[in-house]
Each structure stands twice: as C-alpha cells, then as structure tokens.
Motif scaffolding. Structure first.
Motif, PDB file in Angstrom:
ATOM      1  N   MET A  74      71.936 -42.554  55.991  1.00 52.38           N
ATOM      2  CA  MET A  74      70.905 -42.639  57.012  1.00 52.38           C
ATOM      3  C   MET A  74      71.517 -42.312  58.370  1.00 52.38           C
ATOM      4  N   VAL A  75      70.827 -41.488  59.132  1.00 55.71           N
ATOM      5  CA  VAL A  75      71.259 -41.144  60.481  1.00 55.71           C
ATOM      6  C   VAL A  75      70.313 -41.834  61.456  1.00 55.71           C
ATOM      7  N   THR A  76      70.853 -42.497  62.450  1.00 56.78           N
ATOM      8  CA  THR A  76      70.036 -43.155  63.468  1.00 56.78           C
ATOM      9  C   THR A  76      70.359 -42.558  64.832  1.00 56.78           C
ATOM     10  N   GLY A  77      69.548 -42.881  65.815  1.00 59.78           N
ATOM     11  CA  GLY A  77      69.803 -42.432  67.177  1.00 59.78           C
ATOM     12  C   GLY A  77      69.285 -41.038  67.489  1.00 59.78           C
ATOM     13  N   LEU A  78      68.466 -40.461  66.598  1.00 60.33           N
ATOM     14  CA  LEU A  78      67.911 -39.136  66.860  1.00 60.33           C
ATOM     15  C   LEU A  78      66.698 -39.262  67.768  1.00 60.33           C
ATOM     16  N   THR A  79      66.350 -38.196  68.467  1.00 61.27           N
ATOM     17  CA  THR A  79      65.258 -38.197  69.431  1.00 61.27           C
ATOM     18  C   THR A  79      64.018 -37.526  68.855  1.00 61.27           C
ATOM     19  N   PRO A  80      62.878 -38.239  68.809  1.00 60.32           N
ATOM     20  CA  PRO A  80      61.637 -37.618  68.330  1.00 60.32           C
ATOM     21  C   PRO A  80      61.276 -36.394  69.167  1.00 60.32           C
ATOM     22  N   GLY A  81      60.824 -35.337  68.525  1.00 63.65           N
ATOM     23  CA  GLY A  81      60.449 -34.105  69.215  1.00 63.65           C
ATOM     24  C   GLY A  81      61.588 -33.114  69.335  1.00 63.65           C
ATOM     25  N   GLN A  82      62.818 -33.558  69.108  1.00 62.45           N
ATOM     26  CA  GLN A  82      63.991 -32.696  69.158  1.00 62.45           C
ATOM     27  C   GLN A  82      64.119 -31.943  67.835  1.00 62.45           C
ATOM     28  N   THR A  83      64.671 -30.743  67.863  1.00 61.46           N
ATOM     29  CA  THR A  83      64.891 -29.966  66.644  1.00 61.46           C
ATOM     30  C   THR A  83      66.277 -30.265  66.098  1.00 61.46           C
ATOM     31  N   TYR A  84      66.331 -30.553  64.791  1.00 58.67           N
ATOM     32  CA  TYR A  84      67.598 -30.809  64.115  1.00 58.67           C
ATOM     33  C   TYR A  84      67.698 -29.885  62.912  1.00 58.67           C
ATOM     34  N   TYR A  85      68.877 -29.407  62.631  1.00 64.26           N
ATOM     35  CA  TYR A  85      69.120 -28.536  61.486  1.00 64.26           C
ATOM     36  C   TYR A  85      69.934 -29.313  60.455  1.00 64.26           C
ATOM     37  N   ILE A  86      69.556 -29.173  59.196  1.00 63.30           N
ATOM     38  CA  ILE A  86      70.235 -29.881  58.112  1.00 63.30           C
ATOM     39  C   ILE A  86      70.991 -28.873  57.270  1.00 63.30           C
ATOM     40  N   ARG A  87      72.252 -29.152  57.048  1.00 60.50           N
ATOM     41  CA  ARG A  87      73.064 -28.309  56.165  1.00 60.50           C
ATOM     42  C   ARG A  87      73.433 -29.149  54.953  1.00 60.50           C
TER      43      ARG A  87
END
Length: 52
Positions: A13-26
């Motif tokens: 689980m990853v925490t601390g991400l910002t809603p509305g921000q774009t994240y890429y998953i590898r």
C-alpha cells in the motif's frame, strides 16, 4: 520521475499521494519457470478521514 515504492511482496500500500495528481505504475515480474504466467491487479481509493 520519482520512485515511490519498489516492493517484492505480493501486496503493498502506498500512502501520501495527492488526489487529482497523475501517477504512473510500472509492474514487472520474474520467474524461474519458462513461459510462466503472471497476473496483476490494483485498487485505487481515496479517504478524507485524517485518522484512517
């Protein structure tokens, strides 16, 4: 780009991400079995609860 998590377990689980921000998953896998199959699934959610 910045690496947020590199993990070997089957779940994380990853925490601390910002809603509305774009994240890429590898996603990658490895196996010692030739022609092995692998699966991948993810769940993305948001909670406004500060104590969660």
């Amino acid at each position: 780009m910045t690496s947020v998590l590199c993990s070997d377990p089957e779940a994380n689980m990853v925490t601390g991400l910002t809603p509305g921000q774009t994240y890429y998953i590898r996603v990658y896998t490895y196996t010692s079995t030739a022609n092995g199959n692998a699966g991948f699934g993810y769940l993305c959610g948001y909670s406004s609860c500060s104590s969660c």
